[in-house]
Design a protein around this motif. Structure first.
Motif, short mmCIF file in Angstrom:
data_model
loop_
_atom_site.label_atom_id
_atom_site.label_comp_id
_atom_site.label_asym_id
_atom_site.label_seq_id
_atom_site.Cartn_x
_atom_site.Cartn_y
_atom_site.Cartn_z
N ARG A 183 -80.83 -10.29 77.12
CA ARG A 183 -80.41 -9.33 76.85
C ARG A 183 -78.51 -10.82 76.41
O ARG A 183 -78.63 -10.28 74.98
N ASN A 184 -78.28 -11.65 77.26
CA ASN A 184 -76.85 -12.36 77.19
C ASN A 184 -77.18 -13.53 76.26
O ASN A 184 -76.53 -13.78 75.11
N GLU A 185 -78.76 -13.41 76.27
CA GLU A 185 -78.85 -15.30 75.73
C GLU A 185 -79.19 -14.09 73.76
O GLU A 185 -78.41 -15.11 73.12
N LEU A 186 -79.49 -13.40 73.73
CA LEU A 186 -79.46 -12.51 72.43
C LEU A 186 -78.39 -12.07 71.87
O LEU A 186 -77.53 -12.25 70.28
N LEU A 187 -77.45 -11.40 72.45
CA LEU A 187 -75.74 -11.53 72.59
C LEU A 187 -75.29 -12.52 71.55
O LEU A 187 -74.84 -13.14 70.71
N GLN A 188 -75.45 -13.60 72.91
CA GLN A 188 -74.98 -15.17 71.97
C GLN A 188 -75.48 -15.52 70.67
O GLN A 188 -74.57 -16.00 70.21
N ASN A 189 -76.68 -15.78 70.77
CA ASN A 189 -77.48 -15.65 69.66
C ASN A 189 -77.04 -14.59 68.37
O ASN A 189 -76.96 -16.19 66.85
N ILE A 190 -77.16 -13.93 68.27
CA ILE A 190 -76.45 -13.14 67.39
C ILE A 190 -74.76 -13.40 66.73
O ILE A 190 -74.39 -13.78 65.58
N ASP A 191 -74.31 -13.96 67.88
CA ASP A 191 -72.34 -14.10 67.44
C ASP A 191 -72.71 -15.96 67.37
O ASP A 191 -72.15 -16.31 66.12
N ASN A 192 -73.35 -16.63 67.74
CA ASN A 192 -73.71 -18.18 66.73
C ASN A 192 -74.21 -17.96 65.17
O ASN A 192 -73.97 -18.82 64.45
N SER A 230 -83.04 -8.37 85.81
CA SER A 230 -81.79 -9.84 86.50
C SER A 230 -82.76 -10.73 84.66
O SER A 230 -81.34 -10.71 84.08
N LEU A 231 -84.22 -10.25 84.59
CA LEU A 231 -84.63 -11.47 83.59
C LEU A 231 -83.58 -10.04 81.94
O LEU A 231 -84.11 -11.00 80.83
N ILE A 232 -84.03 -8.79 82.27
CA ILE A 232 -83.83 -8.14 81.06
C ILE A 232 -81.83 -8.61 80.71
O ILE A 232 -81.66 -9.24 79.58
#
Length: 120
Positions: free
Chosen positions: A65-74, A59-61
């Motif tokens: 992963r979702n947070e990193l993808l969001q940061n990359i998009d931003n 769950s943490l992974i």
């Protein structure tokens, strides 16, 4: 008759093994019975705890992963905006340079026209 003896011998030969095995299991149960049940319950608890921790980690992974993808998009969006701003700034400065640039041929013609007007 020979077949009957063979069958009976096979049955008799297997029978002592089964009896010995069951006797050994009974002795194990008498000696280690409570301990084995305690060990089994402890192992089951540890197994459940490990599975629980595994699910938490997965769950943490997924969250990371979702947070990193969001940061990359931003970041990608921010970089694209900055690149567009730089392109616009560059184009504006290039246009100003064209306006400020002195075209010698045009300037020479203007001076000649001015000179002709003064001399008339």
């Amino acid at each position: 008759m020979a077949k009957e003896k063979h069958i009976n011998n096979t049955t008799l030969n297997n029978s002592p093994d089964i009896e010995a095995s069951s006797k050994i299991d009974a002795i194990k149960q008498l000696i280690f019975g409570e301990n084995m049940q305690a060990y089994e319950s402890e192992f089951e608890a540890v197994k459940n705890d490990i599975l629980s921790k595994k699910q938490e980690l997965e769950s943490l992974i997924d969250e990371v992963r979702n947070e990193l993808l969001q940061n990359i998009d931003n970041l990608s969006t921010d970089i694209n905006i900055r690149i567009t701003d730089l392109e616009n700034s560059f184009n504006d400065k290039a246009d100003r340079l064209d306006e400020k640039k002195l075209d010698r041929k045009l300037f020479g013609e203007m001076l000649m026209n001015l000179g002709e007007k003064i001399s008339k």
